[in-house]
Design an enzyme around this catalytic site. Structure first.
Site, mmCIF file in Angstrom:
data_model
loop_
_atom_site.group_PDB
_atom_site.id
_atom_site.type_symbol
_atom_site.label_atom_id
_atom_site.label_comp_id
_atom_site.label_asym_id
_atom_site.label_seq_id
_atom_site.Cartn_x
_atom_site.Cartn_y
_atom_site.Cartn_z
ATOM 1 N N GLU A 259 11.328 -7.147 -31.859
ATOM 2 C CA GLU A 259 11.537 -6.042 -32.788
ATOM 3 C C GLU A 259 10.193 -5.506 -33.276
ATOM 4 O OE1 GLU A 259 14.096 -7.227 -35.950
ATOM 5 O OE2 GLU A 259 15.681 -7.968 -34.617
ATOM 6 N N GLU A 345 21.499 -3.277 -40.506
ATOM 7 C CA GLU A 345 20.923 -4.336 -41.336
ATOM 8 C C GLU A 345 21.449 -4.246 -42.769
ATOM 9 O OE1 GLU A 345 16.620 -5.457 -39.951
ATOM 10 O OE2 GLU A 345 16.677 -3.296 -40.263
#
Length: 387
Positions: A259, A345
């Protein structure tokens, strides 16, 4: 409470106290306000007026948001609807939740409603007092790295509808001998400034690969995501290092996803682009992290070999706002059009999970789905889910 006029401030403070809000800071200008926040360690809500001011108040909110010293803002102004909508976008841009726009002077009923809604969504916890925490120095970090005090913790990612595990994200924690368990916000800035980010990453990667190897020996494959700073991929041998690590642990690249924050994708060096491509050629996935906080262009997203978008949690925290809903739906459409997966998220409640499902989202992570845990904690969590 940020207001030039002492008399107005005193009235508003009195109203807040009648509503049960007792921990109140006051400031007559932005310099004093920032000073108060830094000394106190932060607040939940800033009440101020942006209309008719210069840019000082907006710049103050940006600085406070970046430093993690405030969560939300409430405005005290009489506004036209178009101006109010523009300010909603401004609040999202600086990373704050806009609780509402109240008339000036404020009235008790709308102020009470705003406080109650905030408490219901967030609880009564105060922003962590970052400024009061013991300063972290480079020598202490080097000692901690040498002693193996940095640990990989893992937060599950789940399919929202079935609740099945789709992977985990490796998060770094520092088990400090005197300060206890520290989060990245306590040390990451100094790690980057001291050029120790790769040494810390190596320890987290080794722990993650060890966990993967152990799970494969039990006939269980789990995808692990690791966070990368853009500066790490400027190294000539970064992709070679990952390839060597995969060989040592006898693992396929398909079990790893890296990421990279969206803000780190601007003005990429050619070497970074090469490493991104080489990681994909090794079979690893690539995710754009904190999507929505940066300003990456559609052209950039099409040119880089990413396979996943992770939408920042600020849009989930303000999902009741139409703008945040639009951002979620638009990002989902973008991910589908680019053949990328989308991970949401910061899912903190059943209502958020169900709302995202109705929008068509399929994968997410957050405290409601699963909190970060150490390797042994994750093993126990997996055993409980699959006895």
């Amino acid at each position: 409470m940020l207001d030039d006029y002492a008399f107005t401030r005193s009235i508003h403070v009195m109203m807040l106290r009648r509503l049960g809000v007792t921990d109140i800071l006051q400031a007559s200008d932005t310099r004093q306000a920032l000073r108060e926040l830094q000394v106190s360690g932060g607040v939940d809500i800033v009440l101020c007026d942006l209309v008719g001011r210069d840019l000082d108040h907006l710049e103050f909110l940006q600085q406070a948001a970046r430093a993690g010293l405030v969560r939300a803002v409430a405005l005290c102004s009489t506004l036209e609807p178009a101006v109010s909508r523009a300010l909603e976008r401004t609040a999202l841009l600086v990373g704050l939740e806009l609780l509402g726009v109240m008339s000036q002077p404020m009235r008790m009923r709308p102020l009470h409603r705003m406080i109650q809604q905030y408490r219901q969504r967030r609880g009564e916890s105060k922003v962590q007092p970052e400024i009061l925490k013991q300063a972290t120095c480079a020598n202490d970090i080097r000692r901690g790295l040498a002693q193996g005090e940095f640990q990989a913790w893992f937060q599950p990612k789940l399919a929202l509808r079935e609740g099945s595990l789709t992977g985990v994200e490796a998060l770094v924690r520092w088990n400090h001998p005197t300060r206890g368990l520290l989060l990245p916000r306590d040390f990451l800035t100094e790690v980057l400034a001291s050029n120790l980010i790769h040494q810390m990453f190596e320890q987290v990667l080794v722990q993650g690969l060890t966990f993967l190897r152990d799970m494969r020996r039990q006939n269980t494959n789990i995808e692990i995501a690791f966070n990368l700073h853009a500066s790490q991929m400027a190294s000539d041998d970064f992709a070679d290092y990952i390839q060597g690590a995969l060989k040592r642990y006898e693992l396929p690249g398909s079990l790893l996803i890296f990421e990279v924050a969206e803000s780190g994708l601007l003005d990429l060096e050619p070497k970074v682009r090469d490493n991104l491509l080489r990681l994909r050629m090794l079979g690893c996935g690539l995710a754009i992290d904190d999507f929505g906080l940066g300003f990456s262009s559609l052209q950039l997203l099409c040119r880089l070999p990413f396979s996943q978008i992770k939408l920042d949690k600020k849009f989930v925290n303000t999902l009741h706002h139409p703008i945040s809903k639009t951002m979620v739906i638009s990002t989902l459409a973008l991910a589908q059009s680019l053949n990328m997966s989308l991970v949401i998220e910061g899912i903190g409640s059943e209502w958020v999970r169900d709302s995202l499902l109705q929008m068509g989202c399929e994968e997410g992570q957050g405290f409601f789905l699963g909190r970060p845990m150490c390797a042994e904690g994750l093993r126990h969590w997996l055993r409980e889910r699959n006895p």
